[in-house]
Enzyme design. Structure first.
Site, mmCIF file in Angstrom:
data_model
loop_
_atom_site.group_PDB
_atom_site.id
_atom_site.type_symbol
_atom_site.label_atom_id
_atom_site.label_comp_id
_atom_site.label_asym_id
_atom_site.label_seq_id
_atom_site.Cartn_x
_atom_site.Cartn_y
_atom_site.Cartn_z
ATOM 1 C CB SER A 96 -0.958 -0.059 1.195
ATOM 2 O OG SER A 96 -2.019 0.854 1.042
ATOM 3 C CG ASP A 219 -7.190 -3.862 -1.994
ATOM 4 O OD1 ASP A 219 -7.852 -3.084 -1.285
ATOM 5 O OD2 ASP A 219 -5.954 -3.792 -2.098
ATOM 6 C CG HIS A 247 -5.810 -2.676 1.527
ATOM 7 N ND1 HIS A 247 -5.313 -2.340 0.287
ATOM 8 C CD2 HIS A 247 -5.144 -1.882 2.429
ATOM 9 C CE1 HIS A 247 -4.412 -1.381 0.417
ATOM 10 N NE2 HIS A 247 -4.269 -1.090 1.705
#
Length: 267
Positions: A96, A219, A247
């Site tokens: 991320s 996600d 995620h």
């Protein structure tokens, strides 16, 4: 935890050792370096790698940054830590926001990296990422304290897959973990908003290192099409999508993720 003075700030890190080429693991927004400890550190060490994790700027025990900081600052932090530890050139894995940091490191200091894994990352912030970030900032600035149980179920809905949400035993475990470990938005305020990047895809076409872009099928934060865009932009990138996870895929389906990462990085 050792502390390194790097790029003008104090960074907490762990060097787990190992005989092989170093792998630096970069966590996402609000996550400490120890988030990798349960699944990725043992797997990478078993594959023969020297494994290094860090607490990004903005995560205690890193030093305070009253004036704030940028994504470029965070990439420079990682570069300085690699140099401090004599770990370059190394392999880098980011999740991320950690993926964005790794991408900027590849552009700014390519001599420090041999190859990179970019999980749940992208080359531009779309409308949903921008809206989520603005909401997180508004919450942090409001001073409102959300009860841990409320925060836990919200995080579960946002970051886990239906596969996990529909498994009651696993979900109970996750809710317990999230209730105890969820970050307080006010304490990570300086990191919030850094994932809202302009379209960097044209710049990422300059990355010449081999990269593996990993998307997580369910996600809701960085949807897979954004990761596919990133992989398409980087000339030497491969793309893979892990099913049945959201995620937090590297924690939700660690065996599948570790297999992909180690297969790409090599033992």
């Amino acid at each position: 935890m050792p502390i390194a003075r790097a790029n003008g700030t104090d960074l907490g890190y762990d060097d787990y050792g190992g005989p092989g080429e170093p792998v630096v693991l970069i966590a996402g927004t609000g996550a400490p370096g120890r988030v990798w400890r349960t699944h990725q550190v043992p797997a990478l060490r078993a594959a023969g790698h020297r494994v290094i994790t860090l607490d990004n700027r903005g995560i205690p025990p890193t030093g305070p940054s009253p004036a704030g900081f940028t994504l470029d600052d965070m990439a420079a932090d990682v570069a300085a830590l690699i140099e401090h530890l004599g770990a370059g050139p190394c392999r880098v894995v980011g999740h991320s926001l950690g993926g964005l940091i790794a991408q900027e490191l590849l552009l700014a200091r390519p001599e420090l990296v041999t190859r990179a894994v970019l999980m749940a990352s992208c080359g531009r912030a779309d409308a949903l990422i921008t809206a989520m970030s603005a909401a997180d900032i508004e919450l942090a600035d409001s001073g409102v304290k959300i009860p841990p149980a409320v925060s836990a179920y919200r995080q579960a809905l946002q970051n886990l897959s239906p596969r996990t949400l529909n498994d009651e035993d696993k979900l109970r475990d996750w809710l317990g973990i999230l209730e105890l470990s969820g970050p307080d938005p006010s304490t990570i305020r300086a990191q919030l908003g850094l994932e809202v990047i302009p379209n960097r895809l044209p710049y990422y076409r300059r990355i010449t290192h081999p990269c593996l872009v990993i998307a997580f099928q369910d996600d809701l934060v960085v949807r897979p099409h954004l990761s596919r865009e990133l992989a398409a932009a980087i000339p030497a990138a491969a793309y893979t999508e892990i099913p049945g996870c959201g995620h937090y895929g590297y924690l939700e389906r660690p065996d599948a993720v570790n297999e992909a990462v180690i297969g790409f990085l090599g033992g």
